[in-house]
Enzyme design. Structure first.
Site, PDB file in Angstrom:
ATOM      1  N   SER A 163      44.523  42.707  40.459  1.00  0.00           N
ATOM      2  CA  SER A 163      45.110  43.921  41.169  1.00  0.00           C
ATOM      3  C   SER A 163      46.214  43.498  42.102  1.00  0.00           C
ATOM      4  O   SER A 163      46.006  42.551  42.582  1.00  0.00           O
ATOM      5  CB  SER A 163      43.866  44.908  41.913  1.00  0.00           C
ATOM      6  OG  SER A 163      42.902  45.035  41.203  1.00  0.00           O
TER       7      SER A 163
HETATM    8  N1  SAH Z   1      38.856  43.058  40.282  1.00  0.00           N
HETATM    9  C1  SAH Z   1      39.892  42.511  39.661  1.00  0.00           C
HETATM   10  C2  SAH Z   1      40.579  43.410  38.854  1.00  0.00           C
HETATM   11  C3  SAH Z   1      40.251  43.094  37.387  1.00  0.00           C
HETATM   12  S1  SAH Z   1      40.961  44.297  36.148  1.00  0.00           S
HETATM   13  C4  SAH Z   1      40.883  41.617  40.524  1.00  0.00           C
HETATM   14  O1  SAH Z   1      40.107  41.207  41.445  1.00  0.00           O
HETATM   15  O2  SAH Z   1      42.015  41.745  40.739  1.00  0.00           O
HETATM   16  C5  SAH Z   1      39.588  45.109  35.862  1.00  0.00           C
HETATM   17  C6  SAH Z   1      38.126  44.484  35.141  1.00  0.00           C
HETATM   18  O3  SAH Z   1      37.353  45.461  34.882  1.00  0.00           O
HETATM   19  C7  SAH Z   1      38.692  43.566  33.625  1.00  0.00           C
HETATM   20  O4  SAH Z   1      38.469  42.326  33.870  1.00  0.00           O
HETATM   21  C8  SAH Z   1      37.719  44.481  32.918  1.00  0.00           C
HETATM   22  O5  SAH Z   1      37.447  43.512  32.020  1.00  0.00           O
HETATM   23  C9  SAH Z   1      36.744  45.152  33.565  1.00  0.00           C
HETATM   24  N2  SAH Z   1      35.706  46.113  32.927  1.00  0.00           N
HETATM   25  C10 SAH Z   1      36.272  47.023  32.293  1.00  0.00           C
HETATM   26  N3  SAH Z   1      35.136  47.921  31.688  1.00  0.00           N
HETATM   27  C11 SAH Z   1      34.007  47.215  32.482  1.00  0.00           C
HETATM   28  C12 SAH Z   1      32.624  47.356  32.304  1.00  0.00           C
HETATM   29  N4  SAH Z   1      32.284  48.580  31.621  1.00  0.00           N
HETATM   30  N5  SAH Z   1      31.926  46.581  32.863  1.00  0.00           N
HETATM   31  C13 SAH Z   1      32.511  45.663  33.704  1.00  0.00           C
HETATM   32  N6  SAH Z   1      33.516  45.141  33.783  1.00  0.00           N
HETATM   33  C14 SAH Z   1      34.513  46.080  33.167  1.00  0.00           C
END
Ligand code: SAH
Length: 248
Positions: free
Chosen positions: A97
């Site tokens: 993010s």
């Molecule tokens: N928190 C991260 C952003 C990751 S992007 C950061 O520090 O930048 C969002 C994440 O959500 C992705 O890795 C994706 O695989 C995860 N995601 C999507 N659907 C999900 C679910 N049902 N359960 C857990 N993770 C999920």
């Protein structure tokens, strides 16, 4: 939940890799100077000043952004962009993010709760960056990821930071994480069509869910009132990856 692990970190200094023997030894690098050759304290301080200038950021959120070295969460080839306000690829079609989004979400939660959350659940660990930031503003953080390779990447990225109040879980977070409930705050890094019932059900009375919702996406906040009624408000427009179900 397929697996649950507490993040136990070895008693080792961050970045304390053995140095190659050289004929003319140089003075040891300071911690701030390690990691892809970035003087990360100073670069991060400039990022924090840019975030502060956006307005509405909580001092505790900005302090957390200063504390976490974002360049350690992205691949070396992209390290020069670590402190720009960019979402960057982390593999598996996912992104880390933007700093402004992480700081905004942390600030909105702190403002909505009026205090630091004692227990917080993050949906979507990704590379673990936001989880590390959240561990500085919350008593205890649970973070769940559905892509095993990213769960493992986050564990490896976070090891050196030794954040004893952070628990990483591999699982589908659509149903929340019952093990840590009730939460003061639930924060989703993935966008849903509507807020999953489990996320709301796992909030304590007065607890707040912050999640990107709908199409077009809006960052929405939901507060569970003592009566059980849910109060909601829109924070801003949002651009997050989609929430998916099942494990990969
Ligand atoms: N928190 C991260 C952003 C990751 S992007 C950061 O520090 O930048 C969002 C994440 O959500 C992705 O890795 C994706 O695989 C995860 N995601 C999507 N659907 C999900 C679910 N049902 N359960 C857990 N993770 C999920």
């Amino acid at each position: 939940m397929a697996e649950s692990r507490r993040a136990h970190f070895p008693a080792r200094l961050p970045g304390a890799a053995p140095q190659a023997a050289k004929a003319a030894p140089k003075p040891a690098a300071t911690p701030a100077a390690r990691g892809h050759g970035i003087d990360s304290e100073a670069v991060r301080a400039r990022m924090v000043e840019r975030l502060r200038a956006l307005g509405g950021m909580e001092p505790a959120a900005l302090a957390a952004m200063q504390a976490v070295p974002r360049h350690l969460f992205i691949e070396p080839a992209l390290a020069a962009q670590a402190y720009l306000d960019n979402a960057l690829p982390i593999g598996h079609g996912q992104t880390i993010s933007k700093p402004s989004v992480v700081a905004r979400c942390a600030s909105v939660l702190l403002q909505a709760l009026g205090a630091r959350p004692a227990r917080l659940l993050e949906i979507g660990t990704g590379c673990g960056y936001q989880a590390a930031v959240l561990s500085h503003i919350a008593g205890e953080v649970y973070s769940v990821e559905r892509i095993r390779a990213l769960h493992e990447l986050a564990r490896s990225n976070l090891r050196a930071l030794r954040l004893a109040n952070l628990r990483l879980l591999f699982g589908d977070g659509s149903g929340g994480v019952e093990a840590g409930a009730p939460y003061d705050a639930v924060l989703s890094a993935a966008a849903a069509e509507a807020p999953p019932a489990a996320w709301l059900a796992q909030l304590r009375p007065g607890g707040v869910l912050l999640a990107p919702i709908g199409q077009p996406q809006r960052l929405m906040a939901y507060r569970r009132q003592a009566s059980g009624r849910i109060e909601s408000w829109c924070v801003e427009d949002a651009h997050f990856v989609p929430l998916k179900s099942g494990l990969v």
